[in-house]
Design an enzyme around this catalytic site. Structure first.
Site, mmCIF file in Angstrom:
data_model
loop_
_atom_site.group_PDB
_atom_site.id
_atom_site.type_symbol
_atom_site.label_atom_id
_atom_site.label_comp_id
_atom_site.label_asym_id
_atom_site.label_seq_id
_atom_site.Cartn_x
_atom_site.Cartn_y
_atom_site.Cartn_z
ATOM 1 N N LYS A 214 36.242 42.096 51.824
ATOM 2 C CA LYS A 214 34.781 42.022 51.840
ATOM 3 C C LYS A 214 34.321 40.631 51.386
ATOM 4 O O LYS A 214 33.504 39.998 52.031
ATOM 5 C CB LYS A 214 34.212 43.108 50.936
ATOM 6 C CG LYS A 214 32.722 43.149 50.886
ATOM 7 C CD LYS A 214 32.270 44.320 50.040
ATOM 8 C CE LYS A 214 30.839 44.123 49.595
ATOM 9 N NZ LYS A 214 30.402 45.193 48.694
ATOM 10 N N GLU A 220 45.099 37.990 46.005
ATOM 11 C CA GLU A 220 46.281 38.630 46.605
ATOM 12 C C GLU A 220 46.203 38.607 48.127
ATOM 13 O O GLU A 220 47.176 38.309 48.831
ATOM 14 C CB GLU A 220 46.378 40.098 46.151
ATOM 15 C CG GLU A 220 46.627 40.291 44.671
ATOM 16 C CD GLU A 220 45.333 40.479 43.883
ATOM 17 O OE1 GLU A 220 44.310 39.845 44.237
ATOM 18 O OE2 GLU A 220 45.334 41.250 42.914
ATOM 19 N N GLY A 274 33.591 48.243 48.691
ATOM 20 C CA GLY A 274 34.928 48.246 49.281
ATOM 21 C C GLY A 274 35.566 49.632 49.253
ATOM 22 O O GLY A 274 36.146 50.091 50.241
ATOM 23 N N ARG A 275 35.428 50.333 48.115
ATOM 24 C CA ARG A 275 36.102 51.636 47.985
ATOM 25 C C ARG A 275 35.442 52.727 48.819
ATOM 26 O O ARG A 275 35.978 53.829 48.929
ATOM 27 C CB ARG A 275 36.181 52.045 46.517
ATOM 28 C CG ARG A 275 34.872 52.012 45.746
ATOM 29 C CD ARG A 275 35.114 52.181 44.259
ATOM 30 N NE ARG A 275 33.927 52.026 43.436
ATOM 31 C CZ ARG A 275 33.466 50.854 42.986
ATOM 32 N NH1 ARG A 275 34.083 49.731 43.312
ATOM 33 N NH2 ARG A 275 32.392 50.800 42.216
ATOM 34 N N GLU A 359 37.274 53.356 39.538
ATOM 35 C CA GLU A 359 36.576 52.072 39.643
ATOM 36 C C GLU A 359 35.064 52.310 39.652
ATOM 37 O O GLU A 359 34.295 51.483 39.171
ATOM 38 C CB GLU A 359 37.016 51.310 40.904
ATOM 39 C CG GLU A 359 36.552 49.865 40.916
ATOM 40 C CD GLU A 359 37.266 49.003 41.949
ATOM 41 O OE1 GLU A 359 38.272 48.350 41.635
ATOM 42 O OE2 GLU A 359 36.791 48.979 43.109
ATOM 43 N N HIS A 390 57.910 70.473 40.548
ATOM 44 C CA HIS A 390 59.210 70.173 39.938
ATOM 45 C C HIS A 390 59.147 68.884 39.147
ATOM 46 O O HIS A 390 60.173 68.306 38.803
ATOM 47 C CB HIS A 390 60.275 70.116 41.045
ATOM 48 C CG HIS A 390 60.331 71.395 41.818
ATOM 49 N ND1 HIS A 390 61.091 72.473 41.421
ATOM 50 C CD2 HIS A 390 59.658 71.807 42.923
ATOM 51 C CE1 HIS A 390 60.904 73.476 42.275
ATOM 52 N NE2 HIS A 390 60.034 73.097 43.183
ATOM 53 N N LYS A 507 41.389 38.840 36.644
ATOM 54 C CA LYS A 507 41.589 37.871 37.738
ATOM 55 C C LYS A 507 41.473 36.455 37.202
ATOM 56 O O LYS A 507 42.266 35.573 37.534
ATOM 57 C CB LYS A 507 40.533 38.087 38.833
ATOM 58 C CG LYS A 507 40.668 39.388 39.585
ATOM 59 C CD LYS A 507 39.589 39.453 40.666
ATOM 60 C CE LYS A 507 39.500 40.816 41.316
ATOM 61 N NZ LYS A 507 38.364 40.962 42.211
HETATM 62 O O1 F6P Z 1 39.817 45.531 42.585
HETATM 63 C C1 F6P Z 1 38.582 44.914 42.609
HETATM 64 C C2 F6P Z 1 38.042 44.814 43.984
HETATM 65 O O2 F6P Z 1 36.916 44.038 43.905
HETATM 66 C C3 F6P Z 1 37.753 46.174 44.621
HETATM 67 O O3 F6P Z 1 36.526 46.665 44.286
HETATM 68 C C4 F6P Z 1 37.893 45.861 46.067
HETATM 69 O O4 F6P Z 1 38.073 47.030 46.814
HETATM 70 C C5 F6P Z 1 39.097 44.957 46.053
HETATM 71 O O5 F6P Z 1 38.948 44.194 44.881
HETATM 72 C C6 F6P Z 1 39.251 44.080 47.250
HETATM 73 O O6 F6P Z 1 38.137 43.245 47.424
HETATM 74 P P1 F6P Z 1 37.908 42.465 48.771
HETATM 75 O O7 F6P Z 1 37.697 43.471 49.847
HETATM 76 O O8 F6P Z 1 36.699 41.602 48.544
HETATM 77 O O9 F6P Z 1 39.134 41.643 49.038
#
Ligand code: F6P
Length: 545
Positions: A214, A220, A274-275, A359, A390, A507
């Site tokens: 987003k 990452e 995002g979620r 979150e 189990h 971060k």
């Molecule tokens: O983990 C934090 C976060 O901001 C989430 O809310 C989001 O889903 C994720 O990082 C990825 O963010 P982006 O879609 O901006 O890469």
């Protein structure tokens, strides 16, 4: 009238006190689920809700009709129905970021208006849906090809958190609905092992990367996208590799600056968390795997629940389930909630739900920044039944902490399961699910326990969600059922369920630490705490640096 951006302390309300009294009386009187059922032959029927295809049995919660009335009164006192309506109407209910929260608009009907501040967002949503579908159609028809002219066989989703968990969960859940035309993989972790596994056996000439982010600033995701591009470029050349990347983002400029063709940038928006984004173009890789019709059916399932909530938020199933979680969390002290799908294909559902609940509602202050005076989100965890029986069910039955459990199970085996033999094993699966809920609620029959080691106390709450089969529509209904519960919880607690500032600090610290991992042990002036400095020193020693 729209609810304000502040929320009074709900624990000071008389409705809260009434619930605390009711819970206290039940606890003191030794509430007994078996007794509640025995005294009330209509309990099962009355305490079962339906929405869409979902049958939701909540009769095994430690509630009476009077408790439910009190919980609904609490929701009214907290303005929860109005807050839900404000969200659905596009008001900026994400108050800390001044944003609307309109994931429901992603799955609205094309004919629906989505008015925000007098602007109709629907045309943009519909246009983006059409662009995404067109890409998927072109991929499946072999018309969108790689730089060397070969058809694309694999789509690799690069994204993390909300840009991966939902689509990856649904990709697994809908395995029986994959068209087989395109293989789909998900790479999220910055651990190099993740990308290595994601690329294993792939031909760059036949691979398309969908970078989903987003903000297009997530370390990452960008690191993995750069590494994937280098991998593609080493085989195809730098320029040709560019044709193997598309992006889904609300930060178009950053995606273009990364080198993605503007025509290959698909939009998500700042009003989609995002979620909550799996019904948007963020689900592009999923759509490539299952086809646009199945994707649309999943969206329709979500819409079924959205419309159910919109019709009467207070009377809706997510309202009730959200309130039951508040009851368990705040009045019975439940610290966690286990989610146990009796469905192999839903094995990622608890993982997806962890982000959606924790979150969203893992917050410690109210809308106006004042500290909460009650607990907020429970810890969510789980695993698939029967495997979990189990593993951790021993604690559920006889541990010292009561854990409310959500069981999810399908009446039918997956459509691609193998015939009659599968039907038998599926019966066993369902029987085990029902048996676990019964054992939690009613414990060991008095005549068979005899010995405290063998005794199960019972009275442990659970919900059983039963659906006909794990279809795209049912999956969409399940997703929306939980998304709306989160909103209910947040509304009752008076918190902002739609920001996530808690993840930012880590971060920033990681950025500072990575510099010292690269450049050698930090000097005494380096701005780290002593224990981090010590870990960095150990790291360098172990690397022989
Ligand atoms: O983990 C934090 C976060 O901001 C989430 O809310 C989001 O889903 C994720 O990082 C990825 O963010 P982006 O879609 O901006 O890469």
């Amino acid at each position: 009238m729209a609810p304000s951006n502040t929320a009074a302390d709900i624990t000071a309300a008389s409705e809260w006190a009434a619930l605390a009294r009711a819970a206290g009386e039940m606890q003191a009187g030794g509430v007994d689920l078996a007794g509640l059922f025995a005294a009330d032959p209509g309990r099962s029927e009355r305490c079962t809700s339906t929405v869409g295809d979902l049958v939701i049995d909540w009769s095994r919660h430690l509630v009476t009709d009077a408790t439910v009335e009190l919980l609904l009164a609490l929701a009214v006192r907290a303005d929860a129905p109005a807050r839900i309506e404000a969200m659905l109407a596009g008001e900026p209910v994400n108050v800390t970021e001044g944003r609307s929260v309109l994931h429901t608009a992603l799955r609205s009907r094309p004919s629906d208006e989505v008015l925000v501040g007098g602007v109709d967002l629907a045309p943009a949503i519909v246009a983006e849906r059409e662009r995404t579908s067109a890409l998927v159609r072109a991929l499946l028809a072999g018309e969108r090809r790689g730089a060397t002219g070969l058809p694309i066989r694999t789509v690799v989703n690069i994204g993390i958190g909300g840009s991966q968990l939902g689509p990856a969960m649904a990709h697994e859940a809908l395995a029986a609905f994959r068209t087989g035309g395109i293989e789909c993989r998900f790479v999220s972790n910055v651990d190099p092992a993740a990308l290595a596994a994601g690329l294993a056996g792939l031909d760059p000439a036949e691979t398309l990367f969908v970078v989903v982010s987003k903000g297009f600033a997530t370390a990452e995701t960008l690191a993995n996208a750069r590494a994937a591009r280098a991998w593609a470029a080493s085989a195809l050349g730098a320029e040709a590799a560019g044709a193997h990347f598309v992006a889904v983002t609300a930060n178009r400029d950053a995606a273009v600056a990364f080198g993605i063709d503007p025509d290959d940038v698909f939009a998500t928006w700042d009003w989609v968390g995002g979620r909550f984004s799996m019904g948007s173009a963020a689900g592009l890789a999923l759509m490539a795997a299952v086809g646009e019709e199945n994707f649309a059916a999943m969206q329709a399932g979500m819409r079924t629940v959205d419309e159910h909530v919109a019709a009467d938020p207070l009377a809706s199933a997510p309202m009730l389930l959200g309130l039951l979680s508040v009851w368990n969390r705040n009045f019975w002290g439940a610290q966690t909630r286990a989610v146990v799908p009796y469905s192999e294909r839903l094995r990622l559902f608890p993982v997806w739900l962890q982000q959606v609940i924790m979150e969203s509602n893992g917050k410690r202050v109210r809308l106006d920044g004042s500290p909460l005076s009650c607990e907020s989100a429970e810890v969510v965890w789980g695993g698939v039944g029967t495997d979990s029986q189990h593993s951790f069910h021993q604690l559920l039955h006889q541990g010292t902490t009561a854990v409310p459990v959500d069981f999810i199970v399908m009446a039918q085996p997956d459509p691609d399961a193998d015939g009659e033999a599968a039907a038998e094993r599926h019966e066993s699966l369902v029987a085990n699910c029902f048996a676990q809920a019964a054992a939690l609620a009613f414990g060991t029959p008095a005549e068979t326990a005899g010995d405290p080691h063998r005794e199960l106390p019972g009275n442990r709450p659970s919900t059983v969600i039963l659906a006909p089969a794990l279809t795209p529509g049912v999956l969409g209904q399940l997703v929306a059922l939980y998304e709306h519960q989160v909103v209910v919880q947040g509304a009752v607690w008076g918190i902002n369920s739609f920001d996530q500032f808690g993840v930012e600090r880590g971060k920033t610290l990681a950025d500072a630490i990575v510099a010292d991992l690269r450049n050698g042990p930090p000097t005494s002036e380096a701005n780290h705490d002593p224990s981090t400095k010590s870990l960095i020193a150990h790291y360098h020693r172990l690397r022989g640096q």
